[in-house]
Design a protein around this motif. Sequence first.
Motif, PDB file in Angstrom:
ATOM      1  N   ARG A 312       1.018  -1.333   0.031  1.00 31.96           N
ATOM      2  CA  ARG A 312      -0.035   0.012   0.127  1.00 31.96           C
ATOM      3  C   ARG A 312       0.847   1.199   0.086  1.00 31.96           C
ATOM      4  O   ARG A 312       0.127   2.350  -0.136  1.00 31.96           O
ATOM      5  N   LEU A 313       2.204   1.102  -0.020  1.00 35.30           N
ATOM      6  CA  LEU A 313       3.040   2.167   0.123  1.00 35.30           C
ATOM      7  C   LEU A 313       3.301   2.673  -1.237  1.00 35.30           C
ATOM      8  O   LEU A 313       3.162   2.174  -2.133  1.00 35.30           O
ATOM      9  N   PRO A 314       3.431   4.363  -1.344  1.00 36.74           N
ATOM     10  CA  PRO A 314       3.565   4.934  -2.758  1.00 36.74           C
ATOM     11  C   PRO A 314       5.113   4.741  -3.243  1.00 36.74           C
ATOM     12  O   PRO A 314       5.378   5.439  -4.166  1.00 36.74           O
ATOM     13  N   VAL A 315       5.935   4.038  -2.247  1.00 33.20           N
ATOM     14  CA  VAL A 315       7.275   4.174  -2.754  1.00 33.20           C
ATOM     15  C   VAL A 315       7.881   2.644  -2.829  1.00 33.20           C
ATOM     16  O   VAL A 315       7.204   1.754  -2.066  1.00 33.20           O
ATOM     17  N   SER A 340       4.205  -0.107  11.108  1.00 31.17           N
ATOM     18  CA  SER A 340       3.393   0.580  10.430  1.00 31.17           C
ATOM     19  C   SER A 340       3.671   2.247  10.753  1.00 31.17           C
ATOM     20  O   SER A 340       3.824   3.309   9.707  1.00 31.17           O
ATOM     21  N   GLU A 341       4.187   2.623  11.935  1.00 30.37           N
ATOM     22  CA  GLU A 341       4.509   4.031  12.244  1.00 30.37           C
ATOM     23  C   GLU A 341       5.657   4.469  11.692  1.00 30.37           C
ATOM     24  O   GLU A 341       5.954   5.638  11.009  1.00 30.37           O
ATOM     25  N   VAL A 342       6.521   3.475  11.763  1.00 30.33           N
ATOM     26  CA  VAL A 342       8.006   3.880  10.974  1.00 30.33           C
ATOM     27  C   VAL A 342       7.804   4.214   9.468  1.00 30.33           C
ATOM     28  O   VAL A 342       8.378   4.924   8.876  1.00 30.33           O
ATOM     29  N   VAL A 347       7.640   7.854   4.840  1.00 28.71           N
ATOM     30  CA  VAL A 347       6.994   8.360   3.598  1.00 28.71           C
ATOM     31  C   VAL A 347       6.587   9.925   3.538  1.00 28.71           C
ATOM     32  O   VAL A 347       7.083  10.691   2.915  1.00 28.71           O
ATOM     33  N   LYS A 348       6.201  10.316   4.799  1.00 29.60           N
ATOM     34  CA  LYS A 348       5.656  11.458   5.047  1.00 29.60           C
ATOM     35  C   LYS A 348       6.743  12.622   5.195  1.00 29.60           C
ATOM     36  O   LYS A 348       6.856  13.837   4.925  1.00 29.60           O
ATOM     37  N   HIS A 349       7.655  12.223   6.001  1.00 26.33           N
ATOM     38  CA  HIS A 349       8.750  12.928   6.693  1.00 26.33           C
ATOM     39  C   HIS A 349      10.175  12.961   6.183  1.00 26.33           C
ATOM     40  O   HIS A 349      10.769  13.876   6.296  1.00 26.33           O
ATOM     41  N   ALA A 350      10.611  11.877   5.860  1.00 28.00           N
ATOM     42  CA  ALA A 350      11.877  11.414   5.359  1.00 28.00           C
ATOM     43  C   ALA A 350      12.073  11.685   3.891  1.00 28.00           C
ATOM     44  O   ALA A 350      13.059  12.009   3.518  1.00 28.00           O
ATOM     45  N   GLY A 351      10.917  11.882   3.097  1.00 29.92           N
ATOM     46  CA  GLY A 351      11.089  11.924   1.520  1.00 29.92           C
ATOM     47  C   GLY A 351      11.745  10.942   0.996  1.00 29.92           C
ATOM     48  O   GLY A 351      12.630  10.919   0.036  1.00 29.92           O
ATOM     49  N   ALA A 352      11.694   9.444   1.601  1.00 28.64           N
ATOM     50  CA  ALA A 352      12.504   8.589   0.793  1.00 28.64           C
ATOM     51  C   ALA A 352      11.647   7.936  -0.294  1.00 28.64           C
ATOM     52  O   ALA A 352      10.257   7.981  -0.372  1.00 28.64           O
ATOM     53  N   ASP A 353      12.407   7.366  -1.123  1.00 26.44           N
ATOM     54  CA  ASP A 353      11.822   6.669  -2.504  1.00 26.44           C
ATOM     55  C   ASP A 353      11.965   5.188  -2.470  1.00 26.44           C
ATOM     56  O   ASP A 353      11.823   4.687  -3.486  1.00 26.44           O
ATOM     57  N   ARG A 354      12.795   4.758  -1.600  1.00 24.68           N
ATOM     58  CA  ARG A 354      12.819   3.395  -1.382  1.00 24.68           C
ATOM     59  C   ARG A 354      13.276   3.028   0.094  1.00 24.68           C
ATOM     60  O   ARG A 354      13.941   3.656   0.628  1.00 24.68           O
ATOM     61  N   THR A 362      16.119 -14.570  16.280  1.00 27.96           N
ATOM     62  CA  THR A 362      17.001 -15.337  16.395  1.00 27.96           C
ATOM     63  C   THR A 362      17.434 -15.162  17.927  1.00 27.96           C
ATOM     64  O   THR A 362      17.177 -14.170  18.427  1.00 27.96           O
ATOM     65  N   ASN A 363      17.798 -16.010  18.736  1.00 31.90           N
ATOM     66  CA  ASN A 363      18.201 -16.076  20.032  1.00 31.90           C
ATOM     67  C   ASN A 363      17.022 -15.598  20.822  1.00 31.90           C
ATOM     68  O   ASN A 363      17.316 -14.841  21.707  1.00 31.90           O
ATOM     69  N   GLY A 364      15.871 -16.185  20.351  1.00 32.83           N
ATOM     70  CA  GLY A 364      14.682 -15.687  21.292  1.00 32.83           C
ATOM     71  C   GLY A 364      14.180 -14.047  21.275  1.00 32.83           C
ATOM     72  O   GLY A 364      13.657 -13.537  21.998  1.00 32.83           O
ATOM     73  N   MET A 365      14.923 -13.461  19.981  1.00 32.04           N
ATOM     74  CA  MET A 365      14.317 -12.198  19.889  1.00 32.04           C
ATOM     75  C   MET A 365      13.996 -11.943  18.563  1.00 32.04           C
ATOM     76  O   MET A 365      14.461 -12.342  17.403  1.00 32.04           O
ATOM     77  N   LEU A 366      12.811 -11.209  18.453  1.00 26.67           N
ATOM     78  CA  LEU A 366      12.050 -10.868  17.135  1.00 26.67           C
ATOM     79  C   LEU A 366      13.040  -9.347  16.784  1.00 26.67           C
ATOM     80  O   LEU A 366      12.784  -8.438  17.372  1.00 26.67           O
ATOM     81  N   ARG A 367      13.639  -9.400  15.775  1.00 32.48           N
ATOM     82  CA  ARG A 367      14.327  -8.497  15.191  1.00 32.48           C
ATOM     83  C   ARG A 367      13.806  -7.743  13.831  1.00 32.48           C
ATOM     84  O   ARG A 367      13.561  -8.486  12.889  1.00 32.48           O
ATOM     85  N   ILE A 368      13.458  -6.660  13.912  1.00 34.07           N
ATOM     86  CA  ILE A 368      12.862  -5.896  12.727  1.00 34.07           C
ATOM     87  C   ILE A 368      13.712  -4.661  12.475  1.00 34.07           C
ATOM     88  O   ILE A 368      14.015  -3.772  13.263  1.00 34.07           O
ATOM     89  N   THR A 369      14.043  -4.525  11.248  1.00 32.19           N
ATOM     90  CA  THR A 369      14.834  -3.405  10.867  1.00 32.19           C
ATOM     91  C   THR A 369      14.272  -2.821   9.535  1.00 32.19           C
ATOM     92  O   THR A 369      13.783  -3.436   8.635  1.00 32.19           O
ATOM     93  N   VAL A 370      13.901  -1.520   9.702  1.00 34.67           N
ATOM     94  CA  VAL A 370      13.353  -0.635   8.534  1.00 34.67           C
ATOM     95  C   VAL A 370      14.376   0.454   7.977  1.00 34.67           C
ATOM     96  O   VAL A 370      14.682   1.458   8.867  1.00 34.67           O
ATOM     97  N   THR A 371      14.721   0.538   6.682  1.00 33.46           N
ATOM     98  CA  THR A 371      15.787   1.326   6.236  1.00 33.46           C
ATOM     99  C   THR A 371      15.218   2.226   5.245  1.00 33.46           C
ATOM    100  O   THR A 371      14.599   1.548   4.172  1.00 33.46           O
ATOM    101  N   ASP A 372      15.483   3.317   5.018  1.00 32.78           N
ATOM    102  CA  ASP A 372      15.124   4.161   4.007  1.00 32.78           C
ATOM    103  C   ASP A 372      16.317   5.058   3.562  1.00 32.78           C
ATOM    104  O   ASP A 372      17.038   5.416   4.282  1.00 32.78           O
ATOM    105  N   ASN A 373      16.173   5.748   2.312  1.00 27.20           N
ATOM    106  CA  ASN A 373      17.289   6.563   1.620  1.00 27.20           C
ATOM    107  C   ASN A 373      16.756   8.041   1.755  1.00 27.20           C
ATOM    108  O   ASN A 373      17.242   8.866   0.935  1.00 27.20           O
ATOM    109  N   GLY A 374      15.883   8.275   2.813  1.00 24.19           N
ATOM    110  CA  GLY A 374      15.524   9.715   2.948  1.00 24.19           C
ATOM    111  C   GLY A 374      16.506  10.901   3.334  1.00 24.19           C
ATOM    112  O   GLY A 374      17.542  10.193   3.433  1.00 24.19           O
ATOM    113  N   ARG A 375      15.878  11.793   3.891  1.00 24.93           N
ATOM    114  CA  ARG A 375      17.027  12.983   4.291  1.00 24.93           C
ATOM    115  C   ARG A 375      17.718  12.830   5.557  1.00 24.93           C
ATOM    116  O   ARG A 375      18.568  13.334   5.901  1.00 24.93           O
TER     117      ARG A 375
END
Length: 421
Positions: A312-315, A340-342, A347-354, A362-375
């Motif tokens: 659903r994201l525009p990028v 969802s918040e990240v 999209v709204k504030h970082a001006g990212a296009d990717r 792993t090791n009993g830990m749920l790890r989520i990484t969100v990376t963008d190429n914004g400002r």
Amino acid sequence: MSIDTKSDGGRTRARGMGLAAVRGLALALISLPGAVLCFVLSLVSLALIPIGVGIVTTPWVLTGVRTFADWRRVLAAEWGGVRIPPAYRPLPKSANPWTRTFGMLRDPATWRDLLWLPVDMTAGFITALLPAVLLFYPLEGFAIAAGLWRVLPDGYWYGFVPVTGQASALGAGALGLVILFFAHFLTTPLLQAHFRLTGAVLGSNQGELAERVRVLTETRRDAVDTSAAELRRIERDLHDGAQARLVAMGMDLGTIEMLLDKDPAKAKQLVAQARRSSADALSELRDLVRGIHPPVLAERGLGDAVRALALRLPVTTEVTVELTGRAEAPVESAAYFAVSEVLTNAVKHAGADRIWIDLHHTNGMLRITVTDNGRGGAVIGAGSGLAGIERRLGTFDGVLAVSSPAGGPTMVTMEIPCALS
């Protein structure tokens, strides 16, 4: 191949021995004078309390002791992997010397610090120095065996070996070899024993429990506030959205009932309008339900729910999921809305296009990484969306880390301890 592996293991162990010996020597040479100075100043300052001078000096001296103890806590964590959490009671910043002095003296952590100082001067000094002795003392034995015995004074002893000639010098070299053999196994454990001794005296289970209670109290309060805010949002959305449309539909249906015989054409228009209103109300209710707990999250799990978010994201968004099972529903919900918040911020504030999203467990830990190429330039601050995410994750003992230099890229990492079914 096996020979190379053994060789690499030997070099690694040798480096570990050398590092432990150097660190132990540094601790022994630096911490002993510091511990002695802190202990003497503390005794003198406490002794001067009855005449009033100690009322002024004691807070400063005890603050120095705490700083010294905190420095050793840092070294224990970085060099020995021994975590010793501080458990000092907070003091009012504007307190007068009398209040600060007796406030610090009533703190059990203060007396643990003062008890630790003589322990660190004795047993702590020995356990810190022994790794260096075990590694460097054999060098003297080897030097004696190589000919240094000729310039040594009469009656010189190397360990328990009296050095009187070449034969006894070779005995000193053999003793040095034995000591080096034991150093191979004992150097690193001895330094670990030093840090464990520090933790045994400075640490406090009661302090850890108090800190745990404080964190749980804060996260519980945040969870209650978040739930209350969520209920208010749902109530507002229902009142301003679907409820208003349903009321309008009811009015339209009443008008249609009156116009059926008088003006069928007008009634037909109102029927079409009521049908559109019902479709809009249904769409709003679906959006509201999706905001409470998305059906795809309940049916397909976190990985597919995040993929649906990305669609659903525009990028352009790439999603990598490596989950072998499902976490508990509250954990999945917290992780989903945090992602969802990240994404919304990107999209709204970082001006990212990717955007790149990575989920794995792993090791009993749920790890989520969100990376963008914004400002870039994102920070966790009061009132920011990231602060809200941190509070949401804190309810489950989760943590949030943000790396966002000016100019980007921004990397937001979230970790939640959990097990997968």
